[in-house]
Design an enzyme around this catalytic site. Structure first.
Site, PDB file in Angstrom:
ATOM      1  N   ASN A 141       0.100  21.211  12.074  1.00 18.78           N
ATOM      2  CA  ASN A 141      -0.161  20.292  10.971  1.00 18.78           C
ATOM      3  C   ASN A 141      -0.533  21.118   9.729  1.00 18.78           C
ATOM      4  O   ASN A 141      -0.504  22.362   9.764  1.00 18.78           O
ATOM      5  CB  ASN A 141      -1.242  19.276  11.334  1.00 18.78           C
ATOM      6  CG  ASN A 141      -2.568  19.931  11.697  1.00 18.78           C
ATOM      7  OD1 ASN A 141      -2.891  21.041  11.267  1.00 18.78           O
ATOM      8  ND2 ASN A 141      -3.369  19.245  12.509  1.00 18.78           N
ATOM      9  N   ARG A 142      -0.877  20.455   8.647  1.00 19.41           N
ATOM     10  CA  ARG A 142      -1.137  21.183   7.407  1.00 19.41           C
ATOM     11  C   ARG A 142      -2.282  22.191   7.568  1.00 19.41           C
ATOM     12  O   ARG A 142      -2.151  23.350   7.164  1.00 19.41           O
ATOM     13  CB  ARG A 142      -1.498  20.198   6.284  1.00 19.41           C
ATOM     14  CG  ARG A 142      -1.710  20.901   4.942  1.00 19.41           C
ATOM     15  CD  ARG A 142      -2.310  20.027   3.861  1.00 19.41           C
ATOM     16  NE  ARG A 142      -1.977  18.632   3.954  1.00 19.41           N
ATOM     17  CZ  ARG A 142      -1.995  17.792   2.923  1.00 19.41           C
ATOM     18  NH1 ARG A 142      -2.282  18.231   1.722  1.00 19.41           N
ATOM     19  NH2 ARG A 142      -1.729  16.531   3.089  1.00 19.41           N
ATOM     20  N   GLU A 144      -3.474  23.620  10.293  1.00 20.63           N
ATOM     21  CA  GLU A 144      -3.103  24.720  11.186  1.00 20.63           C
ATOM     22  C   GLU A 144      -2.132  25.683  10.515  1.00 20.63           C
ATOM     23  O   GLU A 144      -2.225  26.908  10.695  1.00 20.63           O
ATOM     24  CB  GLU A 144      -2.491  24.150  12.469  1.00 20.63           C
ATOM     25  CG  GLU A 144      -3.513  23.402  13.327  1.00 20.63           C
ATOM     26  CD  GLU A 144      -2.896  22.362  14.242  1.00 20.63           C
ATOM     27  OE1 GLU A 144      -3.643  21.762  15.036  1.00 20.63           O
ATOM     28  OE2 GLU A 144      -1.671  22.129  14.156  1.00 20.63           O
ATOM     29  N   ASP A 214       1.391  13.807  19.131  1.00 20.07           N
ATOM     30  CA  ASP A 214       2.067  13.978  20.420  1.00 20.07           C
ATOM     31  C   ASP A 214       3.356  13.172  20.473  1.00 20.07           C
ATOM     32  O   ASP A 214       4.343  13.591  21.089  1.00 20.07           O
ATOM     33  CB  ASP A 214       1.139  13.561  21.564  1.00 20.07           C
ATOM     34  CG  ASP A 214      -0.053  14.494  21.692  1.00 20.07           C
ATOM     35  OD1 ASP A 214       0.154  15.714  21.721  1.00 20.07           O
ATOM     36  OD2 ASP A 214      -1.188  14.002  21.757  1.00 20.07           O
TER      37      ASP A 214
END
Length: 268
Positions: A141-142, A144, A214
């Site tokens: 995601n952003r 990470e 997920d």
């Protein structure tokens, strides 16, 4: 495969998986840690807070080795069953470990997207960034992606630049960076695949984002495995995420509402 505790929650989880026809041979029991339990507080159909009960230390070496062997055994057995893909969903709870990542890198990654025997998607977490390599797709995601690349992401163009850097660092074929309200971007280093793809977020009323990431992973890899292009897979996974966040609780994507959402999008 994964790990549960020797407790009622672990036994309940295994029972639920068996009832859905899921092979639980790779679900190991660690008597020294509890099964992770997440308690969600809901008010007016909105999640307000979540309380987690967990132990996130590294697994004992014996269990790490057993998980790695299970991956190797599953890969060998899959040659007859024609397994279509593997997802590594890393929540930084101790189960994703070097033996698992080594077994996947050695057995599952074989060539470029569209040619690989078994595409591999990794949903990453910061402590394990050095473990990831030779995957088909890595999906940060952003936050990470910022942590892994050292680059601030304020716009899609920043995410694409971070994706290019992470392609090199992680030696992966494709980066999918999910950006919340900004949608998602895909950056690829595979010949014959679009180098950059941008996907808008579908406007939906959001009740609960639990499980949305997920859902994106599962639908994206499933679409790739049955022959979709990366762009098609991204659009489908984005639509699927929009469906599940419009429902309260952690829910699977069902065929009927998924098909309805696809058809609705196609009429616009």
């Amino acid at each position: 495969c994964g790990v549960v505790g020797d407790d009622d929650a672990g036994r309940s989880l295994i029972s639920l998986m068996e009832a859905d026809g899921i092979d639980v041979e790779g679900v190991l029991v660690d008597p020294d840690r509890p099964t992770i339990v997440k308690t969600r507080v809901i008010a007016h159909a909105q999640q307000v807070v979540r309380v987690d009960r967990e132990e996130v230390s590294d697994l004992p070496q014996k269990l790490q080795t057993e998980l790695g062997r299970h991956i190797e055994k599953s890969y060998a057995a899959s040659q007859g069953r024609q397994s279509k893909g593997i997802i590594v969903s890393d929540y930084a709870k101790g189960a994703i470990c070097p033996p698992i990542c080594d077994a996947i890198a050695q057995g599952f990654t074989q060539g470029a997207l569209g040619l690989s025997k078994v595409p591999v998607l990794i949903d990453p977490k910061m402590p394990n960034f050095p473990l990831y390599s030779a995957a088909s797709v890595i999906k940060p995601n952003r936050k990470e992606a910022e942590e892994a690349s050292g680059m601030k992401i304020r716009a899609r163009s920043d995410a694409i630049a971070a994706g290019v850097e992470l392609l090199r660092r992680w030696d992966t074929e494709m980066l999918m960076i999910t950006l919340g309200e900004m949608g998602m971007v895909l950056v690829s280093g595979v010949d014959g695949v679009e180098p950059e793809v941008e996907v808008d977020t579908e406007a939906r009323e959001v009740y609960d984002v639990s499980g949305a990431g997920d859902t994106v992973s599962a639908v994206f890899l499933l679409a790739l495995a049955v022959g979709a292009t990366p762009r098609q897979a991204a659009v489908l996974s984005n639509i699927a995420a929009g469906v599940v966040v419009s429902e309260v609780g952690t829910v699977p994507i069902r065929l009927a509402p998924f098909k309805e959402a696809i058809l609705r999008l196609g009429t616009r």
